[in-house]
Design a protein around this motif. Sequence first.
Motif, PDB file in Angstrom:
ATOM      1  N   TYR A  13       0.820  -1.210   0.000  1.00 46.14           N
ATOM      2  CA  TYR A  13       0.000   0.000   0.000  1.00 46.14           C
ATOM      3  C   TYR A  13       0.863   1.273   0.000  1.00 46.14           C
TER       4      TYR A  13
ATOM      5  N   GLN B 107       2.206   2.296  -3.341  1.00 50.66           N
ATOM      6  CA  GLN B 107       1.222   2.850  -4.282  1.00 50.66           C
ATOM      7  C   GLN B 107       0.903   4.300  -3.962  1.00 50.66           C
TER       8      GLN B 107
ATOM      9  N   GLY C 121       2.289   5.672  -7.654  1.00 52.81           N
ATOM     10  CA  GLY C 121       2.065   4.739  -8.758  1.00 52.81           C
ATOM     11  C   GLY C 121       3.243   4.642  -9.705  1.00 52.81           C
TER      12      GLY C 121
ATOM     13  N   ASP D 189       2.966  -5.139  -4.597  1.00 49.14           N
ATOM     14  CA  ASP D 189       1.966  -4.561  -5.500  1.00 49.14           C
ATOM     15  C   ASP D 189       1.570  -5.558  -6.584  1.00 49.14           C
TER      16      ASP D 189
ATOM     17  N   ARG E 216      -2.079  -7.223  -7.195  1.00 45.91           N
ATOM     18  CA  ARG E 216      -2.795  -7.084  -8.460  1.00 45.91           C
ATOM     19  C   ARG E 216      -3.188  -8.440  -9.034  1.00 45.91           C
TER      20      ARG E 216
ATOM     21  N   ASN F 262      -4.054   4.717 -12.392  1.00 39.17           N
ATOM     22  CA  ASN F 262      -3.171   3.666 -11.898  1.00 39.17           C
ATOM     23  C   ASN F 262      -3.791   2.297 -12.142  1.00 39.17           C
TER      24      ASN F 262
END
Lengths: 273, 368
Positions: free
Chosen positions: A213, A216, A221, A228, A232, B188
Amino acid sequence: MTKRSARQALINAPYMLWAGIFIVVPLFIVMYYAFTDSTGAFSFANILALADYAEVFRVSIIFSVIATIITLLIGYPFAYCLTKLPVRAQRMQMMLVMLPMWMNLLIRTYSWMNILEKNGLINTVLSGLGLPTANMIGTPGAVILGMVYNYLPYMILPIYTTMAKIDPSLSEAAEDLGCNAWQKMRRLIVPMSIPGVVSGITMVFVPSISTFYISQKLGGGKILLIGDIIERQIQVSYNYNLGASLSFVLMVLILISMAIMNRFSNGEGEMVV
Amino acid sequence: MKKIICVILALALGITACLSMAGCSTNDTVENLEGEYTTEYAGTTLNVFNWALYISDGIEGSLDVNAAFEKLTGIDVNYSTYDSNEAMYGKMKSGAVAYDIVIPSDYMIQRMINEDMLREIDVTKLSNYHYIDDKYKGLYYDPDNKYSVAYNVGMVGLIYNTTLVEEAPTSWKVMWDERYTGNVLTFNNPRDAFAIAQFALNIDLNTTDIAEWNRAADYLKQQNKILQGRVMDEVFNKMESANAAIAPYYAGDFLSMQEENEDLAFVYPEEGTNIFVDAICIPENCQNYEAALMYINFLMEPEVALANAEYIYYASPNTAVVNNENYSLKDNEILYPEVEPKTQYFHDLPSDVRTHYENLWNEVILAD
């Protein structure tokens, strides 16, 4: 004797059951997903696909090593100074170290966004003083700052605990025998506090390398860590197999680094750094 | 001393009681109902799975849609939320949950229909169905209107801060303009970020040609040095406090940002933009089908749909809302532009194309 061990086993049973269901079984599920494809057939495809993520692993390792070193550099002197304070003040200081942890990680990270932002707190102060503003959000530095800020208590706590246990008479003896402050530090305090340092490093390194977290939000980003990618795979791509194999490799990496760290702590007090 | 503490505590209790009383006075009554609602299913539970902040919830005196439905039918609405189509899909696919109502976007509906995850909706049982604009019926993902009823419509556009740009942008290419280095934000997530490059390069959003995806990825890599960051909901904070000059986001969300910062403006770029429809569906493993139909009909009630449109700020496919004189966003030029911009829907892509662009996306970020 057998009676006692039977009773011991009975007392341990709930914990063993708990650990089995919630730790061991899930690990096997991760392994299962890591070595199967989406149809459930045995496959090395996910493990082979990991080569594509070598760069992400490299970046994650670098970030977490840097974050761990910085927390150690801040945490160690802090813990040492803490032990020199009166007991009441020590308790107060520990409270203050723990206090931010009462807030949710998400809120803390969001607050840092507002501090580091282009028109954030720091830059507003800087420009108010007529100084040039700095670009902080979306940089590797911001992500490492987030890690250090969030995981620092995990470094301070174990070091402080081991240091507090060092018998003050040892310190007095060292002084009697003619050690100066530097020698006392090098030959007594540091070796005796190694177990705390080792567990501190582990407790910071493990969450750092799997961070997601923070990267990000504070990385804007622009920085991709292995956490990450795993997030995803599970949340967006619905590729549990790849997600599991990435987690599996991450676990192996962590186990290897813990094994290396444990070698350092085996010698306990006799270790000389 | 003790007395004082007692008095303070009593006061505190009184204040909390007042506050909770105030909380109870939310608006949960719909005055003019057009459909028929029975209490036949009272006591049953309806599991609703919707986007976060995607239904009028009674805040600031607005209608509490779920409470109103519960009051009307006696059905207990068990409401939970998600924040991406993919998160919703993953949860449904895991089989650990059974929902009666779900509200995915177009391309996800297409995928769910293909994977037999949705149940047919008998629209003849929905007396308010005629309110849905024909424009939002028979769309590509559900040509025969068998599985979905449109709930909200939205388009992506460019949000910019008039004090931070030299001239009003008209093209997506402004996001590659070196004058705005460090001042540009983008999505994003790969699909939306790629869509911008695809529009700029005049590539079809739903191409299955790998070479075209590679070309878009190369173009995105050139954007890295211009970008301040890749964001999703953080965009609100960043644009409202002028931390960035340009960001693509949804038209409805721009309206709420503009309320916070009047310097913000919005444009649909000339190359075209992504349009989406979120539609109400009934999952295959629905446990309370009749109640679900009643709920869908309820959401199409003019008064309910109006409350939702006022709360969500997205464009409504409901003609009773769009033509309502009391609708605060009636004829809003951003939600309902007179000259409709060129638009393209996302379609569900084959999984090998998805894997390919996701890997490209990692490459783009790592090239930063």
